[in-house]
Design a protein around this motif. Structure first.
Motif, short mmCIF file in Angstrom:
data_model
loop_
_atom_site.label_atom_id
_atom_site.label_comp_id
_atom_site.label_asym_id
_atom_site.label_seq_id
_atom_site.Cartn_x
_atom_site.Cartn_y
_atom_site.Cartn_z
N PRO A 58 28.79 -78.19 41.66
CA PRO A 58 28.40 -76.98 40.86
C PRO A 58 29.31 -75.95 41.14
O PRO A 58 29.86 -75.71 42.24
CB PRO A 58 26.96 -76.76 41.35
N PRO A 59 29.25 -74.83 40.46
CA PRO A 59 30.40 -73.85 40.68
C PRO A 59 29.75 -73.03 41.92
O PRO A 59 30.66 -72.24 42.55
CB PRO A 59 30.20 -72.85 39.44
N SER A 60 28.58 -73.13 42.41
CA SER A 60 28.21 -72.34 43.42
C SER A 60 28.68 -72.99 44.71
O SER A 60 28.65 -72.39 45.85
CB SER A 60 26.61 -72.18 43.69
N GLY A 61 29.19 -74.28 44.36
CA GLY A 61 29.78 -74.92 45.81
C GLY A 61 28.88 -75.87 46.47
O GLY A 61 28.91 -76.72 47.51
N ALA A 62 27.53 -75.50 46.20
CA ALA A 62 26.18 -76.18 46.79
C ALA A 62 25.88 -77.37 46.14
O ALA A 62 25.59 -77.10 44.83
CB ALA A 62 25.19 -75.42 47.16
N TRP A 63 25.61 -78.65 46.65
CA TRP A 63 25.24 -79.65 45.57
C TRP A 63 23.54 -79.49 45.53
O TRP A 63 23.00 -78.78 46.25
CB TRP A 63 25.35 -80.99 46.72
N PRO A 64 23.07 -79.87 44.44
CA PRO A 64 21.79 -79.76 43.85
C PRO A 64 20.66 -80.27 44.89
O PRO A 64 21.00 -81.24 45.71
CB PRO A 64 21.48 -80.43 42.80
N ASP A 65 19.37 -79.48 44.92
CA ASP A 65 18.47 -80.10 45.94
C ASP A 65 17.96 -81.62 45.71
O ASP A 65 17.44 -82.08 46.77
CB ASP A 65 17.28 -79.14 45.91
N TRP A 66 18.02 -82.11 44.80
CA TRP A 66 17.70 -83.32 44.42
C TRP A 66 18.54 -84.47 45.12
O TRP A 66 18.13 -85.55 45.24
CB TRP A 66 17.39 -83.73 42.78
N MET A 67 19.76 -84.14 45.60
CA MET A 67 20.71 -85.04 45.92
C MET A 67 20.31 -85.24 47.59
O MET A 67 20.14 -84.22 48.30
CB MET A 67 22.19 -84.52 45.93
N ASP A 68 20.31 -86.68 48.01
CA ASP A 68 20.23 -86.80 49.32
C ASP A 68 21.41 -87.03 49.90
O ASP A 68 22.38 -86.97 49.36
CB ASP A 68 19.06 -88.04 49.63
N GLU A 69 21.54 -87.53 51.19
CA GLU A 69 22.77 -87.59 51.82
C GLU A 69 23.76 -88.65 51.30
O GLU A 69 24.90 -88.49 51.15
CB GLU A 69 22.61 -88.02 53.24
N SER A 70 23.26 -89.72 50.78
CA SER A 70 24.01 -90.82 50.06
C SER A 70 24.46 -90.27 48.75
O SER A 70 25.54 -90.58 48.34
CB SER A 70 23.34 -92.08 49.96
N ASP A 71 23.65 -89.66 47.87
CA ASP A 71 24.13 -89.22 46.90
C ASP A 71 25.37 -88.09 46.84
O ASP A 71 26.23 -88.00 45.88
CB ASP A 71 23.21 -88.29 45.94
N ARG A 72 25.11 -87.27 47.93
CA ARG A 72 26.10 -86.30 48.23
C ARG A 72 27.70 -86.98 48.60
O ARG A 72 28.51 -86.34 48.44
CB ARG A 72 25.78 -85.27 49.40
N ALA A 73 27.30 -87.86 49.44
CA ALA A 73 28.68 -88.48 49.90
C ALA A 73 29.32 -89.25 48.57
O ALA A 73 30.62 -89.15 48.45
CB ALA A 73 28.37 -89.84 50.86
N PHE A 74 28.58 -90.01 47.97
CA PHE A 74 29.16 -90.39 46.71
C PHE A 74 29.50 -89.42 45.77
O PHE A 74 30.84 -89.59 45.04
CB PHE A 74 27.89 -91.33 45.79
N ALA A 75 28.70 -88.46 45.69
CA ALA A 75 29.21 -87.16 44.43
C ALA A 75 30.76 -86.62 45.00
O ALA A 75 31.33 -86.43 44.48
CB ALA A 75 28.31 -86.27 44.58
N GLN A 76 30.56 -86.40 46.35
CA GLN A 76 32.08 -85.80 47.04
C GLN A 76 33.24 -86.73 46.57
O GLN A 76 34.28 -86.35 46.52
CB GLN A 76 31.84 -85.77 48.65
N THR A 77 32.93 -88.27 46.83
CA THR A 77 34.07 -89.05 46.75
C THR A 77 34.49 -88.95 45.10
O THR A 77 35.75 -88.59 44.88
CB THR A 77 33.55 -90.45 46.79
N ILE A 78 33.65 -88.85 44.23
CA ILE A 78 34.00 -88.72 42.80
C ILE A 78 34.59 -87.46 42.67
O ILE A 78 35.50 -87.11 41.65
CB ILE A 78 32.70 -89.03 41.85
N ASP A 79 33.93 -86.32 43.07
CA ASP A 79 34.48 -84.92 42.86
C ASP A 79 35.76 -84.68 43.22
O ASP A 79 36.68 -84.33 42.35
CB ASP A 79 33.31 -83.93 43.69
N ASP A 80 36.42 -85.44 44.47
CA ASP A 80 37.71 -85.15 45.10
C ASP A 80 38.62 -86.21 44.20
O ASP A 80 39.83 -85.80 44.26
CB ASP A 80 37.16 -85.46 46.54
N ALA A 81 38.32 -87.21 43.89
CA ALA A 81 39.21 -87.97 43.15
C ALA A 81 39.97 -87.44 41.95
O ALA A 81 39.76 -86.69 41.12
CB ALA A 81 38.51 -89.20 42.76
N ARG A 82 41.18 -88.03 41.95
CA ARG A 82 42.33 -87.95 40.92
C ARG A 82 41.64 -88.50 39.60
O ARG A 82 41.35 -89.84 40.06
CB ARG A 82 43.66 -88.14 41.18
N LYS A 83 41.75 -87.96 38.53
CA LYS A 83 40.90 -88.68 37.36
C LYS A 83 42.22 -88.56 36.16
O LYS A 83 42.72 -87.65 35.92
CB LYS A 83 39.87 -87.88 36.87
#
Length: 185
Positions: A58-83
């Motif tokens: 999100p633009p705020s830079g903070a992952w949503p509260d519903w995400m647990d640690e595994s969600d955040r790690a997965f999200a970070q991988t996708i977010d950082d990737a070249r698409k």
């Protein structure tokens, strides 16, 4: 040449509706490691938009509260990737992405010929076209212990039969099984 890997979750009856068989922490870790084997992601428009809605920071830079640690790690991988995004309807993309234009086969061969560790492709429609062109080097299915009874299925309309060879399998505590194949011919 970097390999093109197709990866997706499917149910026992071959459906690939993302709302069925939701991933758990163990499968999120598996997918994050799988994605890390590639240095680029290739999506069609629908998958790109779905992934962006679910996994973009999100633009705020903070992952949503519903995400647990595994969600955040997965999200970070996708977010950082070249698409790279294949679309005839989008004029532009962002989120560390660029549009793939021109002839699909030529464009994907150029991506594969570029230096790097691999290209990961997801979705349903684009992988069908890539399979018909015989451009996919590895197929990875995480079979969920669910019978969905509805939803899109993989490779409906494939022009020619694909013979695959099993190269790896991994069982999860949930009963899911990850299967990796390479074309046999």
């Amino acid at each position: 040449m970097r390999p093109l890997r197709y990866s997706i979750n499917i149910t026992l009856d071959g459906c690939c509706d993302h709302r069925v068989g939701i991933a758990d922490a163990e499968s999120h870790a598996y997918w994050a490691a799988s994605l890390a084997r590639a240095d680029a992601l290739l999506f069609g428009r629908v998958t790109y938009e779905m992934m962006q809605e679910a996994w973009r920071r999100p633009p705020s830079g903070a992952w949503p509260d519903w995400m647990d640690e595994s969600d955040r790690a997965f999200a970070q991988t996708i977010d950082d990737a070249r698409k790279y995004v294949v679309s005839s309807t989008l004029d532009r993309v962002d989120w560390n992405a660029e549009l793939v234009t021109g002839d699909l086969e030529t464009a994907v061969r150029l991506l594969k010929d570029a230096p790097g560790s691999g290209v990961f492709v997801g979705g349903v429609t684009l992988p069908l076209a890539l399979a018909d062109l015989r451009l996919i080097d590895e197929y990875e299915f995480v079979v969920q212990p669910v019978i969905a009874g509805h939803g899109p299925t993989l490779f409906a309309g494939l022009v020619d039969r694909l013979q695959l060879e099993l190269v790896d399998r991994q069982e999860f505590r949930s009963g899911s099984v990850a299967l990796r194949y390479r074309p046999a011919d």
